[in-house]
Design a protein around this motif. Sequence first.
Motif, PDB file in Angstrom:
ATOM      1  N   ALA A  60      20.169  15.407   1.070  1.00 38.34           N
ATOM      2  CA  ALA A  60      21.071  15.863   0.007  1.00 38.34           C
ATOM      3  C   ALA A  60      20.351  16.450  -1.209  1.00 38.34           C
ATOM      4  O   ALA A  60      20.945  17.189  -1.981  1.00 38.34           O
ATOM      5  CB  ALA A  60      21.960  14.708  -0.436  1.00 38.34           C
ATOM      6  N   PHE A  61      19.077  16.104  -1.375  1.00 43.04           N
ATOM      7  CA  PHE A  61      18.384  16.556  -2.588  1.00 43.04           C
ATOM      8  C   PHE A  61      17.279  17.581  -2.270  1.00 43.04           C
ATOM      9  O   PHE A  61      16.466  17.915  -3.121  1.00 43.04           O
ATOM     10  CB  PHE A  61      17.805  15.341  -3.328  1.00 43.04           C
ATOM     11  CG  PHE A  61      18.831  14.251  -3.532  1.00 43.04           C
ATOM     12  CD1 PHE A  61      19.879  14.445  -4.420  1.00 43.04           C
ATOM     13  CD2 PHE A  61      18.781  13.067  -2.814  1.00 43.04           C
ATOM     14  CE1 PHE A  61      20.860  13.467  -4.593  1.00 43.04           C
ATOM     15  CE2 PHE A  61      19.747  12.082  -2.976  1.00 43.04           C
ATOM     16  CZ  PHE A  61      20.787  12.278  -3.869  1.00 43.04           C
TER      17      PHE A  61
ATOM     18  N   GLY B 204      23.732   4.338  -2.395  1.00 44.20           N
ATOM     19  CA  GLY B 204      24.176   5.591  -1.777  1.00 44.20           C
ATOM     20  C   GLY B 204      23.127   6.704  -1.799  1.00 44.20           C
ATOM     21  O   GLY B 204      23.021   7.475  -0.846  1.00 44.20           O
ATOM     22  N   LYS B 205      22.337   6.777  -2.876  1.00 43.30           N
ATOM     23  CA  LYS B 205      21.346   7.860  -2.962  1.00 43.30           C
ATOM     24  C   LYS B 205      20.233   7.696  -1.916  1.00 43.30           C
ATOM     25  O   LYS B 205      19.634   8.690  -1.518  1.00 43.30           O
ATOM     26  CB  LYS B 205      20.733   7.916  -4.363  1.00 43.30           C
ATOM     27  CG  LYS B 205      21.703   8.386  -5.436  1.00 43.30           C
ATOM     28  CD  LYS B 205      21.005   8.478  -6.789  1.00 43.30           C
ATOM     29  CE  LYS B 205      21.995   8.358  -7.929  1.00 43.30           C
ATOM     30  NZ  LYS B 205      22.619   7.003  -8.039  1.00 43.30           N
ATOM     31  N   CYS B 206      19.956   6.458  -1.510  1.00 42.94           N
ATOM     32  CA  CYS B 206      18.927   6.250  -0.468  1.00 42.94           C
ATOM     33  C   CYS B 206      19.378   6.923   0.823  1.00 42.94           C
ATOM     34  O   CYS B 206      18.607   7.647   1.460  1.00 42.94           O
ATOM     35  CB  CYS B 206      18.684   4.764  -0.225  1.00 42.94           C
ATOM     36  SG  CYS B 206      18.260   3.815  -1.690  1.00 42.94           S
ATOM     37  N   THR B 207      20.649   6.704   1.188  1.00 42.55           N
ATOM     38  CA  THR B 207      21.206   7.339   2.388  1.00 42.55           C
ATOM     39  C   THR B 207      21.234   8.850   2.219  1.00 42.55           C
ATOM     40  O   THR B 207      20.839   9.597   3.118  1.00 42.55           O
ATOM     41  CB  THR B 207      22.654   6.831   2.616  1.00 42.55           C
ATOM     42  OG1 THR B 207      22.625   5.416   2.655  1.00 42.55           O
ATOM     43  CG2 THR B 207      23.246   7.368   3.904  1.00 42.55           C
ATOM     44  N   MET B 208      21.694   9.314   1.051  1.00 40.46           N
ATOM     45  CA  MET B 208      21.790  10.760   0.822  1.00 40.46           C
ATOM     46  C   MET B 208      20.410  11.415   0.849  1.00 40.46           C
ATOM     47  O   MET B 208      20.247  12.519   1.357  1.00 40.46           O
ATOM     48  CB  MET B 208      22.506  11.036  -0.505  1.00 40.46           C
ATOM     49  CG  MET B 208      23.989  10.672  -0.460  1.00 40.46           C
ATOM     50  SD  MET B 208      24.836  10.959  -2.027  1.00 40.46           S
ATOM     51  CE  MET B 208      25.007  12.761  -2.016  1.00 40.46           C
ATOM     52  N   ALA B 209      19.410  10.705   0.303  1.00 44.45           N
ATOM     53  CA  ALA B 209      18.044  11.248   0.305  1.00 44.45           C
ATOM     54  C   ALA B 209      17.550  11.397   1.737  1.00 44.45           C
ATOM     55  O   ALA B 209      16.985  12.426   2.118  1.00 44.45           O
ATOM     56  CB  ALA B 209      17.113  10.343  -0.489  1.00 44.45           C
TER      57      ALA B 209
ATOM     58  N   ILE C  92      23.641  25.495 -11.534  1.00 45.05           N
ATOM     59  CA  ILE C  92      23.750  24.107 -11.997  1.00 45.05           C
ATOM     60  C   ILE C  92      24.670  23.390 -11.005  1.00 45.05           C
ATOM     61  O   ILE C  92      25.713  23.912 -10.639  1.00 45.05           O
ATOM     62  CB  ILE C  92      24.272  24.014 -13.463  1.00 45.05           C
ATOM     63  CG1 ILE C  92      24.281  22.570 -13.958  1.00 45.05           C
ATOM     64  CG2 ILE C  92      25.656  24.634 -13.640  1.00 45.05           C
ATOM     65  CD1 ILE C  92      23.019  22.165 -14.642  1.00 45.05           C
ATOM     66  N   VAL C  93      24.242  22.231 -10.537  1.00 46.98           N
ATOM     67  CA  VAL C  93      25.090  21.486  -9.596  1.00 46.98           C
ATOM     68  C   VAL C  93      25.276  20.048 -10.091  1.00 46.98           C
ATOM     69  O   VAL C  93      24.386  19.476 -10.737  1.00 46.98           O
ATOM     70  CB  VAL C  93      24.506  21.458  -8.164  1.00 46.98           C
ATOM     71  CG1 VAL C  93      24.333  22.871  -7.607  1.00 46.98           C
ATOM     72  CG2 VAL C  93      23.193  20.716  -8.088  1.00 46.98           C
ATOM     73  N   VAL C  94      26.443  19.513  -9.801  1.00 46.69           N
ATOM     74  CA  VAL C  94      26.661  18.071  -9.988  1.00 46.69           C
ATOM     75  C   VAL C  94      26.687  17.475  -8.583  1.00 46.69           C
ATOM     76  O   VAL C  94      27.428  17.953  -7.724  1.00 46.69           O
ATOM     77  CB  VAL C  94      27.996  17.774 -10.698  1.00 46.69           C
ATOM     78  CG1 VAL C  94      28.233  16.266 -10.778  1.00 46.69           C
ATOM     79  CG2 VAL C  94      28.001  18.384 -12.095  1.00 46.69           C
ATOM     80  N   ILE C  95      25.863  16.474  -8.362  1.00 45.11           N
ATOM     81  CA  ILE C  95      25.900  15.792  -7.074  1.00 45.11           C
ATOM     82  C   ILE C  95      26.513  14.414  -7.290  1.00 45.11           C
ATOM     83  O   ILE C  95      25.982  13.608  -8.068  1.00 45.11           O
ATOM     84  CB  ILE C  95      24.504  15.699  -6.437  1.00 45.11           C
ATOM     85  CG1 ILE C  95      23.953  17.132  -6.261  1.00 45.11           C
ATOM     86  CG2 ILE C  95      24.567  14.982  -5.076  1.00 45.11           C
ATOM     87  CD1 ILE C  95      22.643  17.207  -5.536  1.00 45.11           C
ATOM     88  N   GLY C  96      27.633  14.207  -6.650  1.00 42.33           N
ATOM     89  CA  GLY C  96      28.337  12.930  -6.763  1.00 42.33           C
ATOM     90  C   GLY C  96      27.741  11.947  -5.776  1.00 42.33           C
ATOM     91  O   GLY C  96      27.792  12.161  -4.572  1.00 42.33           O
ATOM     92  N   THR C  97      27.150  10.869  -6.311  1.00 46.20           N
ATOM     93  CA  THR C  97      26.411   9.913  -5.474  1.00 46.20           C
ATOM     94  C   THR C  97      27.101   8.553  -5.524  1.00 46.20           C
ATOM     95  O   THR C  97      26.992   7.836  -6.506  1.00 46.20           O
ATOM     96  CB  THR C  97      24.949   9.790  -5.956  1.00 46.20           C
ATOM     97  OG1 THR C  97      24.935   9.268  -7.287  1.00 46.20           O
ATOM     98  CG2 THR C  97      24.251  11.132  -5.961  1.00 46.20           C
ATOM     99  N   PRO C  98      27.821   8.189  -4.474  1.00 44.98           N
ATOM    100  CA  PRO C  98      28.612   6.953  -4.500  1.00 44.98           C
ATOM    101  C   PRO C  98      27.773   5.681  -4.342  1.00 44.98           C
ATOM    102  O   PRO C  98      26.585   5.745  -3.984  1.00 44.98           O
ATOM    103  CB  PRO C  98      29.539   7.130  -3.294  1.00 44.98           C
ATOM    104  CG  PRO C  98      28.802   8.031  -2.365  1.00 44.98           C
ATOM    105  CD  PRO C  98      27.967   8.940  -3.224  1.00 44.98           C
TER     106      PRO C  98
END
Length: 391
Positions: free
Chosen positions: A143-144, A134-139, A121-127
Amino acid sequence: MDIERLKTLVISEVESHRGELYDLGHKIHDNPELGFQEKQAVNWLSGFLADNGFTIERGIYGLETAFRASYGRGRPVIALLAEYDALPEMGHACGHNLIGTASAGGAVGARPAVDECGGKIVVIGTPAEELYGGKCTMAQRGAFADLDAAMMVHPGHHNTVVTEALACQGLNVEFFGKASHAAGRPEAGINALEAMILSFNSIDALRQHIKSKARIHGIITDGGQAPNVVPAHSAGSFLVRAPDEAYLDELKEKVLNCFKGAAQATGARLEFKWDELSYSPVLNNLTLGRLFMQNMNRIGRKTRMVDPSQSFGSTDFGNVSQLVPGIHASVSITSRQDAATHSPQFAEAAASEKGLQAMMDAATAMGMTAADLLADSEVLVKVKTEFFQHK
Ligand SMILES: [Zn+2]
Ligand SMILES: [Zn+2]
């Protein structure tokens, strides 16, 4: 594997952290931080997760306030996504203090399922959801990529599973004209402001003939300096939204033609730049959503798949949902009609007893849904089958 017994363990695990979770929800609310500046929120959330046996990586994917907290090993990898950014002036008027806290609580609650079934189980902290997606950059940065499923719950006005969110891209436009005395020598000027106004009027005309869920809206950020000077420069910022990416591309071209036509009509020169990042529409995984809904109903929060009155904007979770089977559910933190999201009343609701209890329920149901996925590989196969059918 006795899934019901496992879920009972998840429920009591989350409940045993009620005090700490309330404290986290309040602390983040009382110390609002804007996108990419959420240092305290990340400290508090990752501290709570570390205290409960999670391994923490911070500053991931080149973003200082992104983090990943992991518990367990191997596959599958189930992610709960945390948001924790606030809005300028209004603080936590979108209730992201509750999103981060619910995902942290849900992940800790899922530990008994990881201990018994294996997997992670992971928590991904998305600023920076609000200001910079932020999730667009992380994607984009991967990151996912290793996840089997992703879940998050957003505070709102209804208990629902499905989020309708539009594809969206930003556009910045400038017109360059020629300054002149507006009364003395108007014929020598080229009016950059008129080019911008004409663009708005053309977009208004276009709007009559676009699909009902598409949206175009913008502001003028420079409209000249003095009324007696023909404006030599104007600038504006726009958003174009559409129910799917193909229609977004079509609409972007039509919108751009409005600006090009205005340039032609006035003689002003057009410069434009589309934002590098664009938001994808949310792909709702209904198989995963039904599990979450059943778990919400089991703990006594009546939840529906879809609310007919649901409004739609755009969210950076859309980009995650195109890569990983996922849900972006809503939990009701207020029934007040005047408490729209991004209002001071909603900020108040995000720290209320009703808000914090909603956060607890969201945490518990996400933990239980993680248990569903970890305990029975057939369930995950169904979730993935639906995902690939829609891709
Ligand atoms: Zn918001
Ligand atoms: Zn939000």
